[in-house]
Design a protein around this motif. Sequence first.
Motif, PDB file in Angstrom:
ATOM      1  N   THR A 129       4.375 -23.970 -37.912  1.00 56.07           N
ATOM      2  CA  THR A 129       4.798 -23.287 -36.693  1.00 56.07           C
ATOM      3  C   THR A 129       3.795 -23.516 -35.570  1.00 56.07           C
ATOM      4  N   ALA A 130       4.282 -23.320 -34.355  1.00 59.03           N
ATOM      5  CA  ALA A 130       3.448 -23.251 -33.155  1.00 59.03           C
ATOM      6  C   ALA A 130       3.883 -22.003 -32.410  1.00 59.03           C
ATOM      7  N   SER A 131       3.060 -21.527 -31.473  1.00 54.70           N
ATOM      8  CA  SER A 131       3.437 -20.298 -30.782  1.00 54.70           C
ATOM      9  C   SER A 131       2.958 -20.292 -29.334  1.00 54.70           C
ATOM     10  N   TYR A 132       3.627 -19.457 -28.560  1.00 52.79           N
ATOM     11  CA  TYR A 132       3.215 -19.221 -27.175  1.00 52.79           C
ATOM     12  C   TYR A 132       3.299 -17.726 -26.916  1.00 52.79           C
ATOM     13  N   GLU A 133       2.172 -17.134 -26.536  1.00 50.25           N
ATOM     14  CA  GLU A 133       2.132 -15.704 -26.215  1.00 50.25           C
ATOM     15  C   GLU A 133       1.818 -15.531 -24.739  1.00 50.25           C
ATOM     16  N   ILE A 134       2.692 -14.836 -24.036  1.00 47.38           N
ATOM     17  CA  ILE A 134       2.492 -14.587 -22.604  1.00 47.38           C
ATOM     18  C   ILE A 134       1.347 -13.600 -22.425  1.00 47.38           C
ATOM     19  N   THR A 135       0.393 -13.971 -21.579  1.00 52.34           N
ATOM     20  CA  THR A 135      -0.745 -13.081 -21.313  1.00 52.34           C
ATOM     21  C   THR A 135      -0.650 -12.423 -19.940  1.00 52.34           C
ATOM     22  N   LYS A 136       0.142 -12.995 -19.037  1.00 51.46           N
ATOM     23  CA  LYS A 136       0.272 -12.436 -17.694  1.00 51.46           C
ATOM     24  C   LYS A 136       1.553 -12.955 -17.066  1.00 51.46           C
ATOM     25  N   VAL A 137       2.265 -12.085 -16.367  1.00 54.66           N
ATOM     26  CA  VAL A 137       3.505 -12.445 -15.675  1.00 54.66           C
ATOM     27  C   VAL A 137       3.315 -12.163 -14.187  1.00 54.66           C
TER      28      VAL A 137
END
Length: 218
Positions: A129-137
């Motif tokens: 797996t790979a992942s992307y976590e939003i830290t700021k919008v």
Amino acid sequence: MKKNLYSVFGVLVLSFLVISCGKDKPVTSEANEVLTETDGVLYKVDTMNSRIEWKGYKVLKSDQTTHFGEIKFESGDVTVKDGKLQSGKFVADITTLENIDLKDDQEMKAKLEGHLKSGDFFEVEKFPTASYEITKVTKNAAGDYNTLLEGNLTIKGITKPVQFKANVTVADGNVSIASEPTDINREDFGLKFELPLENGLLNKEINLQILVKALESK
């Protein structure tokens, strides 16, 4: 004294094994602090209708030197507050990596997919797996994309901050996120394979576009 040294060595070995065996544990990390909040309404990613589109090139970008395809998501969720995207994390299933441009040549298609999933590139047996976590919008007031997403991208256990401009829509129990196609340096994430010189050089950039549909969790 020697017994103490053996004990310390044993602890270090055990610690290494625990870290190495964790499916989502980063090997190295330059992650940004997560500044998002998660007290809003939860939406679950519709994995059947969400995907990552990828493109890879040789050094000279053209239709003749490009391969492209898709990767499916394993899971993911976002939160929305007051009608606005608040947070999100997406997990991609790299074992689903598929080539599209070679669909009329199934033998070459299978060879390319196998190569990309091998230790030369994504090493899916070790890193499925790979992942992307939003830290700021951040809301964009101008331009073709209404939102700037800052987040931590993890590939092959390596985490680095990556920004995506995106169009985000929240309406009728649905969230839609369509990022701008964005180049990342594959070598930053341990994808360092190079072709023999006579076959041409591979570009260090991989182009990624995130396309997410999420449904309100009820």
